[in-house]
Design an enzyme around this catalytic site. Sequence first.
Site, PDB file in Angstrom:
ATOM      1  N   GLU A  24      23.852 -26.491 -17.272  1.00 25.95           N
ATOM      2  CA  GLU A  24      24.567 -26.307 -17.493  1.00 25.95           C
ATOM      3  C   GLU A  24      25.947 -25.391 -16.836  1.00 25.95           C
ATOM      4  OE1 GLU A  24      20.982 -23.358 -17.233  1.00 25.95           O
ATOM      5  OE2 GLU A  24      22.046 -22.511 -19.615  1.00 25.95           O
TER       6      GLU A  24
ATOM      7  N   GLU B 265      11.294 -30.424 -17.845  1.00 27.62           N
ATOM      8  CA  GLU B 265      11.555 -31.680 -17.374  1.00 27.62           C
ATOM      9  C   GLU B 265      10.512 -32.496 -16.073  1.00 27.62           C
ATOM     10  OE1 GLU B 265      15.535 -30.918 -15.367  1.00 27.62           O
ATOM     11  OE2 GLU B 265      16.482 -30.590 -17.395  1.00 27.62           O
TER      12      GLU B 265
ATOM     13  N   GLY C 184      13.642 -27.253 -16.235  1.00 28.11           N
ATOM     14  CA  GLY C 184      12.368 -26.800 -14.843  1.00 28.11           C
ATOM     15  C   GLY C 184      11.114 -27.560 -15.656  1.00 28.11           C
TER      16      GLY C 184
ATOM     17  N   ARG D   9       7.655 -13.404 -19.210  1.00 33.48           N
ATOM     18  CA  ARG D   9       7.887 -13.040 -20.896  1.00 33.48           C
ATOM     19  C   ARG D   9       7.111 -13.070 -22.291  1.00 33.48           C
ATOM     20  NH1 ARG D   9      13.903 -14.856 -21.037  1.00 33.48           N
ATOM     21  NH2 ARG D   9      14.289 -14.217 -18.869  1.00 33.48           N
TER      22      ARG D   9
ATOM     23  N   ASN E 282      28.112 -18.271 -12.460  1.00 31.23           N
ATOM     24  CA  ASN E 282      27.248 -17.127 -12.889  1.00 31.23           C
ATOM     25  C   ASN E 282      26.495 -16.091 -12.075  1.00 31.23           C
ATOM     26  OD1 ASN E 282      24.398 -16.495 -13.837  1.00 31.23           O
ATOM     27  ND2 ASN E 282      23.727 -18.457 -14.252  1.00 31.23           N
TER      28      ASN E 282
ATOM     29  N   ARG F  90      29.589 -17.825 -16.624  1.00 31.62           N
ATOM     30  CA  ARG F  90      28.713 -17.824 -17.663  1.00 31.62           C
ATOM     31  C   ARG F  90      28.572 -15.735 -17.853  1.00 31.62           C
ATOM     32  NH1 ARG F  90      22.543 -16.351 -16.866  1.00 31.62           N
ATOM     33  NH2 ARG F  90      21.943 -16.999 -18.829  1.00 31.62           N
TER      34      ARG F  90
ATOM     35  N   GLY G  78      12.712 -18.715 -18.429  1.00 33.57           N
ATOM     36  CA  GLY G  78      13.056 -18.333 -19.675  1.00 33.57           C
ATOM     37  C   GLY G  78      12.799 -19.039 -20.355  1.00 33.57           C
TER      38      GLY G  78
ATOM     39  N   HIS H 227      20.487 -19.584 -23.729  1.00 32.24           N
ATOM     40  CA  HIS H 227      20.554 -20.854 -23.380  1.00 32.24           C
ATOM     41  C   HIS H 227      21.727 -21.944 -24.142  1.00 32.24           C
ATOM     42  CE1 HIS H 227      16.215 -20.064 -21.759  1.00 32.24           C
ATOM     43  NE2 HIS H 227      17.200 -20.072 -21.130  1.00 32.24           N
TER      44      HIS H 227
ATOM     45  N   GLY I 252      12.794 -23.603 -19.520  1.00 35.15           N
ATOM     46  CA  GLY I 252      12.641 -23.472 -18.438  1.00 35.15           C
ATOM     47  C   GLY I 252      11.356 -21.677 -17.734  1.00 35.15           C
TER      48      GLY I 252
HETATM   49  P1  ADP Z   1      15.875 -20.834 -14.945  1.00 36.34           P
HETATM   50  O1  ADP Z   1      16.650 -21.387 -15.108  1.00 36.34           O
HETATM   51  O2  ADP Z   1      15.082 -19.748 -16.189  1.00 36.34           O
HETATM   52  O3  ADP Z   1      15.120 -20.146 -13.676  1.00 36.34           O
HETATM   53  P2  ADP Z   1      14.233 -22.989 -14.922  1.00 36.34           P
HETATM   54  O4  ADP Z   1      14.401 -23.768 -15.440  1.00 36.34           O
HETATM   55  O5  ADP Z   1      14.957 -23.439 -13.231  1.00 36.34           O
HETATM   56  O6  ADP Z   1      14.009 -21.839 -14.922  1.00 36.34           O
HETATM   57  O7  ADP Z   1      12.866 -23.776 -14.734  1.00 36.34           O
HETATM   58  C1  ADP Z   1      12.287 -22.926 -13.737  1.00 36.34           C
HETATM   59  C2  ADP Z   1      10.268 -23.097 -13.325  1.00 36.34           C
HETATM   60  O8  ADP Z   1      10.272 -25.176 -14.269  1.00 36.34           O
HETATM   61  C3  ADP Z   1       9.558 -23.460 -12.572  1.00 36.34           C
HETATM   62  O9  ADP Z   1       9.189 -21.674 -12.474  1.00 36.34           O
HETATM   63  C4  ADP Z   1       8.259 -23.911 -12.751  1.00 36.34           C
HETATM   64  O10 ADP Z   1       7.023 -23.070 -13.721  1.00 36.34           O
HETATM   65  C5  ADP Z   1       8.671 -25.362 -13.511  1.00 36.34           C
HETATM   66  N1  ADP Z   1       9.031 -26.216 -12.902  1.00 36.34           N
HETATM   67  C6  ADP Z   1      10.167 -26.683 -11.644  1.00 36.34           C
HETATM   68  N2  ADP Z   1      10.159 -27.845 -10.904  1.00 36.34           N
HETATM   69  C7  ADP Z   1       9.098 -28.081 -11.566  1.00 36.34           C
HETATM   70  C8  ADP Z   1       7.852 -29.224 -10.452  1.00 36.34           C
HETATM   71  N3  ADP Z   1       8.647 -29.955 -10.406  1.00 36.34           N
HETATM   72  N4  ADP Z   1       6.893 -29.288 -11.134  1.00 36.34           N
HETATM   73  C9  ADP Z   1       6.083 -28.712 -12.555  1.00 36.34           C
HETATM   74  N5  ADP Z   1       6.663 -27.670 -12.890  1.00 36.34           N
HETATM   75  C10 ADP Z   1       8.240 -27.047 -12.351  1.00 36.34           C
END
Ligand code: ADP
Length: 396
Positions: free
Chosen positions: A384, A334, A331, A240, A7, A90, A211, A179, A209
């Site tokens: 992914e 989940e 993120g 955003r 990626n 990707r 995004g 996505h 996430g």
């Molecule tokens: P991307 O791939 O778009 O960068 P992710 O799917 O990795 O995003 O998500 C990142 C976001 O998820 C972080 O900015 C945070 O807000 C949230 N996050 C990740 N882990 C945790 C956690 N353990 N507790 C709370 N929020 C989390």
Amino acid sequence: MNVLVINCGSSSLKFQLINSDTEAVLAKGLCERIGIDGRLTYQPAGGEKEVFEKAMPTHTEAIQFVIDALTNEKTGVVKSLDEIGAVGHRVVHGGEKFAQSVVITEEVKKAVTECNDLAPLHNPANLIGVEACEKLMPNTPMVAVFDTAFHQTMPEKAYMYGLPYSYYEKYKVRRYGFHGTSHSFVSKRAAEIAGVPYDQTKTIVCHLGNGASVSAVLNGKSVDTSMGLTPLEGLVMGTRSGDIDPAILEFIAKKENLDIEGLMKVLNKESGVYGLSNGVSSDFRDLTAAAAEGQKPAQIALEVFAYRVAKYVGAYTAAMNGVDNIVFTAGIGENVVQVREEVCRYLGFLGIEIDNEKNAIRGEEVVISTPDSKVKVMIVPTNEELAIARETVALL
Ligand code: ADP
């Protein structure tokens, strides 16, 4: 077969080496600051994470270091390059040209280049990654997996903007969605968990996430999604804005004396929950902590975020005339219990009931609705890289 999943960004490159038979991750890591100085973070399965400062003037050096680390006597996980059977890349924007993943050829690279206008930050970087790999592994087959491909099944009524038709004809201005690899992976898995055929179920995926996007997957096909021509449309995200009144642009441009670049920077980097919280953070860990301390802007940011997600889920329920499964992933989806709880509270009218103990689980595959709930609500962690490895093997 071992598949190297790449990626590639403009100054970074994430990778995983995946054994497609066992689906185990053999090693993973990240090259950063390519073209500036260079840093490789490398972690073999079961081993310690190591960080190497290495000069990476271009992506070719970065990939060379990745290959060296993967084949190195001490930390390596394969003996030689011959043990890497394929590379899955990707690629962010496939425009209308790619409704599926493809084996990379000169023709494919040309077609991807023609989509550069639609994703000027991402597509050129993705192609640089492809070409660097080609240089170092000339005999290894490569596959492009597009973020937009899964959403190419959207009907016209979902992808057309209320703009002059000629913009679509001349410039392909329409909604594409992103996505896609995650929405496809997670919606398929949700059908398996629910024990229903994928092509006979209505699923709404909330990929939340940094995004974030929501998609409506009807009988295995994406029929709508919240991101548009670019990943700026839709939900309120980390930084955003998501959907806003387009006339705000002119209004703010005049008040703040901003040009288009300045406005785009505000919408992409200074808005979302970060902007709403008055700059507390774009990270939900910081936001929930600040909200718990009683900081009003952080509380508002969390409320606006969940409300927007719930509205999209409501809209997509109408788009599909119902919904069987609602899935939270990425993120925030989940990990953030409070977001799931709040979104589901708005959706009580659908007969959704949440089991609070189940909803307290983070980052694991779990059904969080009660057995009586009219809609199954679940957490399905996205993956992914695994999805790209699977696509790569399937095509070869
Ligand atoms: P991307 O791939 O778009 O960068 P992710 O799917 O990795 O995003 O998500 C990142 C976001 O998820 C972080 O900015 C945070 O807000 C949230 N996050 C990740 N882990 C945790 C956690 N353990 N507790 C709370 N929020 C989390």
